[in-house]
Design a protein around this motif. Sequence first.
Motif, PDB file in Angstrom:
ATOM      1  N   LEU A  74      28.695  19.305   6.831  1.00  0.00           N
ATOM      2  CA  LEU A  74      29.171  20.333   7.750  1.00  0.00           C
ATOM      3  C   LEU A  74      27.992  21.081   8.368  1.00  0.00           C
ATOM      4  O   LEU A  74      27.091  21.518   7.660  1.00  0.00           O
ATOM      5  CB  LEU A  74      30.081  21.324   7.020  1.00  0.00           C
ATOM      6  CG  LEU A  74      31.390  20.758   6.472  1.00  0.00           C
ATOM      7  CD1 LEU A  74      32.213  21.883   5.849  1.00  0.00           C
ATOM      8  CD2 LEU A  74      32.189  20.066   7.551  1.00  0.00           C
ATOM      9  N   ALA A  75      28.030  21.191   9.683  1.00  0.00           N
ATOM     10  CA  ALA A  75      27.004  21.953  10.388  1.00  0.00           C
ATOM     11  C   ALA A  75      27.724  23.025  11.194  1.00  0.00           C
ATOM     12  O   ALA A  75      27.903  22.917  12.405  1.00  0.00           O
ATOM     13  CB  ALA A  75      26.186  21.037  11.299  1.00  0.00           C
ATOM     14  N   LEU A  76      28.167  24.066  10.478  1.00  0.00           N
ATOM     15  CA  LEU A  76      28.978  25.095  11.091  1.00  0.00           C
ATOM     16  C   LEU A  76      28.088  26.128  11.785  1.00  0.00           C
ATOM     17  O   LEU A  76      27.113  26.601  11.218  1.00  0.00           O
ATOM     18  CB  LEU A  76      29.826  25.786  10.023  1.00  0.00           C
ATOM     19  CG  LEU A  76      30.918  26.740  10.508  1.00  0.00           C
ATOM     20  CD1 LEU A  76      31.959  25.979  11.321  1.00  0.00           C
ATOM     21  CD2 LEU A  76      31.569  27.434   9.318  1.00  0.00           C
ATOM     22  N   SER A  77      28.431  26.450  13.022  1.00  0.00           N
ATOM     23  CA  SER A  77      27.700  27.482  13.767  1.00  0.00           C
ATOM     24  C   SER A  77      28.722  28.400  14.408  1.00  0.00           C
ATOM     25  O   SER A  77      29.827  27.969  14.754  1.00  0.00           O
ATOM     26  CB  SER A  77      26.808  26.855  14.837  1.00  0.00           C
ATOM     27  OG  SER A  77      27.588  26.310  15.885  1.00  0.00           O
ATOM     28  N   TRP A  78      28.345  29.659  14.594  1.00  0.00           N
ATOM     29  CA  TRP A  78      29.302  30.588  15.183  1.00  0.00           C
ATOM     30  C   TRP A  78      29.555  30.258  16.646  1.00  0.00           C
ATOM     31  O   TRP A  78      30.667  30.445  17.157  1.00  0.00           O
ATOM     32  CB  TRP A  78      28.825  32.028  15.015  1.00  0.00           C
ATOM     33  CG  TRP A  78      27.643  32.411  15.872  1.00  0.00           C
ATOM     34  CD1 TRP A  78      26.342  32.385  15.526  1.00  0.00           C
ATOM     35  CD2 TRP A  78      27.696  32.896  17.228  1.00  0.00           C
ATOM     36  NE1 TRP A  78      25.543  32.810  16.567  1.00  0.00           N
ATOM     37  CE2 TRP A  78      26.350  33.142  17.628  1.00  0.00           C
ATOM     38  CE3 TRP A  78      28.727  33.154  18.126  1.00  0.00           C
ATOM     39  CZ2 TRP A  78      26.030  33.621  18.894  1.00  0.00           C
ATOM     40  CZ3 TRP A  78      28.402  33.630  19.394  1.00  0.00           C
ATOM     41  CH2 TRP A  78      27.068  33.864  19.769  1.00  0.00           C
ATOM     42  N   GLN A  79      28.521  29.709  17.335  1.00  0.00           N
ATOM     43  CA  GLN A  79      28.729  29.333  18.737  1.00  0.00           C
ATOM     44  C   GLN A  79      29.733  28.186  18.849  1.00  0.00           C
ATOM     45  O   GLN A  79      30.675  28.237  19.650  1.00  0.00           O
ATOM     46  CB  GLN A  79      27.414  28.907  19.389  1.00  0.00           C
ATOM     47  CG  GLN A  79      26.357  30.000  19.452  1.00  0.00           C
ATOM     48  CD  GLN A  79      25.355  29.854  18.324  1.00  0.00           C
ATOM     49  OE1 GLN A  79      25.718  29.413  17.226  1.00  0.00           O
ATOM     50  NE2 GLN A  79      24.108  30.221  18.596  1.00  0.00           N
TER      51      GLN A  79
END
Length: 296
Positions: free
Chosen positions: A144-149
């Motif tokens: 998982l590479a979760l980013s707020w953008q």
Amino acid sequence: MKLWHYALIVFLGGCSYGVLSTFVKLAYAAGFTVSAVTGGQYLFGVVLTWLAVLFTKKKKLTRIQTSRLILSGVPFGLTGIFYYQALQTLNASLAIVFLFQFVWIGALLEWGFHKKKPTMTKLISIALLLVGSVLAANIFQEPLALSWQGSLWGMLAALSFSTFVFLSGSVEKETPPILKSALLSTGGALTVFIVFPPTFLFDLDILMGIIPYGLALGIFGGVLPPLLYSIGMPHVGSGLGTILTSSELPVVVTMSSLVLGEDISWPQWIGVIIILYGIVNSNIRFRSYRSAKSYM
């Protein structure tokens, strides 16, 4: 037509969206850019739909009616733009899970604007669809590479898609479906071309090369969804409509396996089965409720 016919039409509209990812991947593999692929989809979709309008019975619309339908197509174009932005920082499996949040957003829109409170059956179906989407998207098999953008863009894509589904069944219901579809597609295309100027039109090599992909994407992404939703959504409602539209993900998984030869894990197939069960369960309960109501 019977109610289940309209439900099937909306279901097929979702399926047509599921076909898109396969052609998009093939177009990318052929070396075409996101701008050319997205622009080709909306351009050919608009052209094909307006060609169909030429062979149908005409109905004169006022400027206000025309403007409403074109503006209602804006979320159609925004969905592609937002989803593309989400893919810039999220992997595809996580992005589609964010997009799938449209199933509960659609229920909220129907509750807020049409005062139709979601039933327990609908809430259970929504929960099943969300669980199935997590499994079918193979989210646990990839880092998982979760980013707020990316999360923000993904939720905006879900919001814009559910808004499009809602508007397609609520705005100018008496407009002939093909004409309505053409105007919705026009609004979507204009929105996309503002963000992604169609520069590929001025490069003959790119234009000729993108035609096969553009035609396929235009049919399954620009012609069929607006048309099928224009026919079915006014009868099934946006709440059930968003649930039926979730047929997109099972088709994505199946096409990836059959056409692209991708390996599909057992959890993904289980997710597909859960999604299909959620769709069938919601539709059967809805039909039972409508039948019971008709005898009251």
